[in-house]
Structures are given as C-alpha cells and as structure tokens.
Design an enzyme around this catalytic site. Structure first.
Site, PDB file in Angstrom:
ATOM      1  N   HIS A 308      12.561 -33.956 -38.300  1.00 16.08           N
ATOM      2  CA  HIS A 308      13.262 -32.856 -37.511  1.00 16.08           C
ATOM      3  C   HIS A 308      14.760 -33.390 -37.039  1.00 16.08           C
ATOM      4  O   HIS A 308      14.655 -34.431 -36.454  1.00 16.08           O
ATOM      5  CB  HIS A 308      12.758 -32.196 -36.983  1.00 16.08           C
ATOM      6  CG  HIS A 308      13.533 -30.798 -36.816  1.00 16.08           C
ATOM      7  ND1 HIS A 308      14.308 -30.697 -36.088  1.00 16.08           N
ATOM      8  CD2 HIS A 308      12.915 -29.449 -37.226  1.00 16.08           C
ATOM      9  CE1 HIS A 308      15.528 -29.500 -35.264  1.00 16.08           C
ATOM     10  NE2 HIS A 308      14.635 -28.995 -36.157  1.00 16.08           N
ATOM     11  N   ASP A 365       8.984 -25.431 -41.276  1.00 13.46           N
ATOM     12  CA  ASP A 365       8.655 -25.176 -42.840  1.00 13.46           C
ATOM     13  C   ASP A 365       7.362 -25.352 -43.401  1.00 13.46           C
ATOM     14  O   ASP A 365       7.093 -24.821 -44.407  1.00 13.46           O
ATOM     15  CB  ASP A 365       9.794 -25.169 -43.770  1.00 13.46           C
ATOM     16  CG  ASP A 365      11.371 -24.820 -42.823  1.00 13.46           C
ATOM     17  OD1 ASP A 365      12.050 -25.783 -42.588  1.00 13.46           O
ATOM     18  OD2 ASP A 365      10.993 -22.739 -42.755  1.00 13.46           O
TER      19      ASP A 365
END
Ligand code: SDX
Length: 424
Positions: A308, A365
């Site tokens: 991320h 996700d």
C-alpha cells in the site's frame, strides 16, 4: 495551523523562508505556494508520493500506525454501526445522523432509487459480456442526459438531492448490469428494504426463486461498504477532485472516479486477488513459488492485495475483513479453498525478508473477494461493490473541493524534451 514554524531553503545563495503548516493530527507540511514566485523554482514529485494536494477534514490515515478515521471516528467503531447509510451521511455532512436525519436520508435515498424508465432500456442494448465497471462508469453519466439541467445545476442544484440520487441509483445500475449480464429480468428497488438488503434483493431475487434476505449477510455487506467508504487522497478520489476542479458536473466527475478505481493497482485488485489465488490453487497451492515470483524484478507478477502507498503496517480494514471472513464462512458452513491459500500466502509472505523490509502487508483487497464469493457476488462485480461503497467518499471530497477555494488543478512540469538547438 501553526503561524510561526518556517522551513528555510538556500537557493543560489539566497535564503528563502517558507511557512510550515501543521494539521489537527500533527501532520506537518511545507507550504510551497509562493516558491515559484519567490525563486522561479518548482518542486518535482512524480505520483505525488511526498505531496499533499489539499487540506481536508474528511478522513485521516496514519500509515505507520494503521489508523483510519472518518470525520475523527475510528473505523473500528464505525463498523459497529447498523447501516452504511449512517456512515455515508457522516462523510457527506460531518456528523452521524440524528434519528430524524436518518429517517429523512433513508426516505431521500428511497425516493431516488429508481432509474428513469428510458434509461433502463439502455441496459437492453448493452453487449452481454460487457464488464460491469465499464457499464457503471457509462451509466452513471446518464442522469446528465435525462436531467439536462444537471450540467448547469449539479454544482448549484441541491447537492443533497444529487448525492442521494447517485448513492441510491448506483446500486440500481449495478444490480441491473448484473441481471443483464446473466440474462435475467431486472428487479426493481423496494421501498420497504434498507440500503444493503435492497441491493442484495435487486441482485439475487427472481420471479422463480424469491431471495431470502439473511441478517448475517446484510450485516457483513454493511461492514464491507463502511470499510470501503473513503480513504482520503487515493487515486480515484484525487481523480474526482481533479476533474471536479474544472467545475464538471457531479455525475461526470464520479464517472471518472469509477474509471480510475477499475485499475488492477487500485480497486480492481479485489478481482485480481481472487484470480491470483485461483491460479496458485490450480498450481498445487505452491505459495512459495508465487512469493518468489513476486520478488523477481524481471517478472511482472505482484502479490495482488499486498502492499500500500500509505499503510506500512497491516491495513486496519484488512484485519476486520479477515476476521469477518472467517466468521461468515463458519456461519455459512462454507469451506473455500481460496481462504486456505490466502492464509498460507499471508503467513509465508509476512515472514519473508523482501516483504518485511518493504513493509508489505495485506491491504483492503486481500480478503474482500473471498467474502464476496461467499455472498454469491460474481468476480466481475467485485470492483463494482468497491465503487458502490466509495461513492459517498468521492461525493464528500467533491463537496469539500467545490465548497472551498480550490482553483482548477493544473500541476507544473520539468520539460526534458528536444529544443530548437537539438534540431538545428
Ligand atoms: C487500493 O491509495 C489508497 O488508499 C488505495 C486504497 C483505497 O482504499 O482507495 O487503499 C485501495 O487500491 C489498495 C491497493 C490495491 N492494489 C494492490 O493490491 C496491487 C498490488 N500492490 C502493489 O501494486 C503496490 O503495493 C501498490 C500499487 C498498492 C502500492 O505501490 P507503491 O506505493 O507505488 O509502491 P511501489 O510499487 O513503489 O513498491 C515499493 C516496493 C517495490 O520494490 P523495490 O523497487 O523497492 O525493490 O515494494 C514492491 C515494489 O516492487 N512491491 C511489491 C508489491 N507491492 C510493492 N512487490 C510484490 N508484490 C506487491 N504487491
């Protein structure tokens, strides 16, 4: 913001002082808005990895500590709320709705849940195999055709009405796209169902097999939507703020946000994760092989759902989704082999020096797709689910941007191309 902190730059022998701004969570930034006029210099920061594009009061993330708050409320507290629409109201208006406001907002969403009947016929002419994200980004623009004054009014029009119309009808559009995809008749929204139950009913009800709305399924969908509702200046939200700064109407602005979200590095990752897990399972479940592949710079393969830009620790949303995933599959008595692969992959990667050195952890996700599979949502609808949830966040940022002093977004550049001298 602090009045007396300064940053000092020594440029070409001249000392330039620039103000330092300090946010309410003690984030510090150097205000460079006068840099070019004072020095002729611009800053260079491709992909804005070190650049704050705006001031915002909507969401706070601490990537090092794994903190996520909407309007100052921790995500761990927000997922305990009964409905995603309460969080949508919080993002749009700055506070959770009072009981009366909640009834009014639900009524506004219900009254605006139907598509214009002529718009509904658009779906009849869509190619059967069209990806639902492409359908959604197309159809979300349609209100600008059916409500022609929206181009002029959507900025001045009652924004609450535009927001409610979008937040409600995006659900109907998504369900209609799914029904068209599978060749079933569309199911209309119902006035007696709350937001998530209404969506599930539009997705799965049919004339021959009435859909049974189960409280546990509705609960987890509300949690997933709350977790995805906003995430400060991510790629799609930055797209919305950028397009909106040109005073484009809200519907076209959101259409651009949906397109940005569809990328596999962004919201499209939830579908890519399941495709990756299926590939690993089909290849004998050899997680070590795929972790090694992900580390190989000569190989484009990456662990989808890992890493991320902001979180350098476990994404707090992924933690919650992983727990809810286990609870849901146990509740439904489902054994999904992809969950076994996901857990083994996570355990292996998190002990690998390559991932540890780069602070690569599961993101929002990584487990989401496994939950959607259990809910019966098809893979090509996973990112559509992300878009439904993120819509209130996009609108909140659009409102904040048009309500502020934002000028049209137009970054500078450093030209490194050919010059007339090169061509002489
Ligand atoms: C979302 O911004 C948001 O807030 C987004 C989001 C939201 O709510 O809006 O949180 C939603 O988009 C989540 C992210 C979903 N995408 C994925 O899961 C795709 C896989 N992840 C990677 O592509 C990547 O981690 C990104 C795109 C998410 C972040 O990329 P960055 O910040 O540009 O980091 P990077 O590519 O510069 O990586 C730094 C290093 C590199 O190695 P080195 O060059 O230092 O040797 O880490 C490596 C990368 O190669 N790396 C990975 C990796 N992610 C980063 N290596 C293997 N697998 C990965 N997944």
């Amino acid at each position: 913001m602090s009045e007396n902190l300064k940053a000092t730059l020594n440029i070409d022998g001249s000392i330039v002082e620039l103000p330092v701004v300090v946010g309410s969570e003690n984030e510090k930034g150097i205000d460079i808005s006068t840099l070019r006029s004072k020095t002729g210099y611009v800053t260079v920061d491709p992909s804005f990895m070190n650049t704050a594009a705006c001031y915002s009061k909507i969401t706070f993330i601490d990537g090092e500590k794994g903190i996520l708050r909407y309007r100052g409320i921790p995500i761990e507290d927000l997922v305990k709320l009964e409905s995603f629409t309460q969080v949508a109201f919080l993002l749009l208006h700055g506070n959770l709705p009072t009981p009366q406001q909640r009834v009014q907002f639900s009524r506004l969403l219900n009254l605006n849940s139907m598509l214009h009947e002529d718009m509904r016929h658009f779906f009849d002419h869509l190619p059967r195999g069209a990806h639902p994200m492409h359908i959604l980004s197309t159809m979300i623009n349609a209100p600008a055709i059916f409500y022609p004054n929206v181009d002029l009014l959507s900025i001045n029009e009652d924004i609450d009405l535009s927001s409610a119309r979008l937040i409600s009808t995006i659900r109907t559009m998504a369900a209609f796209a799914y029904k068209k995809n599978i060749g079933e008749p569309v199911v209309y929204p119902r006035h007696d169902l709350p937001y998530c139950a209404n969506f599930l009913n539009m997705m799965f009800d049919s004339p021959v097999a009435p859909y049974e709305i189960k409280p546990e399924i509705v609960r987890i969908l509300n949690i997933l939507f709350i977790l995805h509702a906003d995430h400060e200046q991510n790629c799609s939200t930055t797209t919305v703020r950028t397009i909106g700064s040109a005073q484009v109407n809200l519907y076209a602005t959101i259409s651009a946000g949906i397109s940005a979200l569809s990328g596999p590095l962004h919201g499209g990752a939830n579908q890519a994760v399941v495709e990756m897990l299926k590939q690993i399972l089909a290849d004998g479940g050899n997680v070590k092989k795929y972790v090694e592949l992900a580390k190989d710079k000569n190989n484009p393969f990456r662990l989808m759902g890992f890493g991320h830009r902001v979180y350098k620790t476990y994404d707090p949303r992924a933690k919650i989704i992983r727990e809810e995933c286990h609870k849901l599959l146990a509740h439904m008595d489902i054994h999904d082999p992809l969950l076994d692969v996901a857990r083994e992959l996570e355990e292996y990667a998190l002990t690998d020096p390559y991932f540890k050195e780069r602070n690569l952890y599961p993101n929002v996700d990584f487990y989401t797709g496994i939950v959607y599979r259990a809910l019966g949502i098809p893979e090509n609808m996973f990112t559509v689910m992300f878009a439904l949830a993120r819509l209130p966040g996009w609108i909140a940022h659009w409102k904040e941007m048009i309500g502020g002093t934002t000028k049209i977004v137009r970054p500078r550049q450093i030209y490194i191309g050919q010059t007339p001298a090169d061509r002489a």
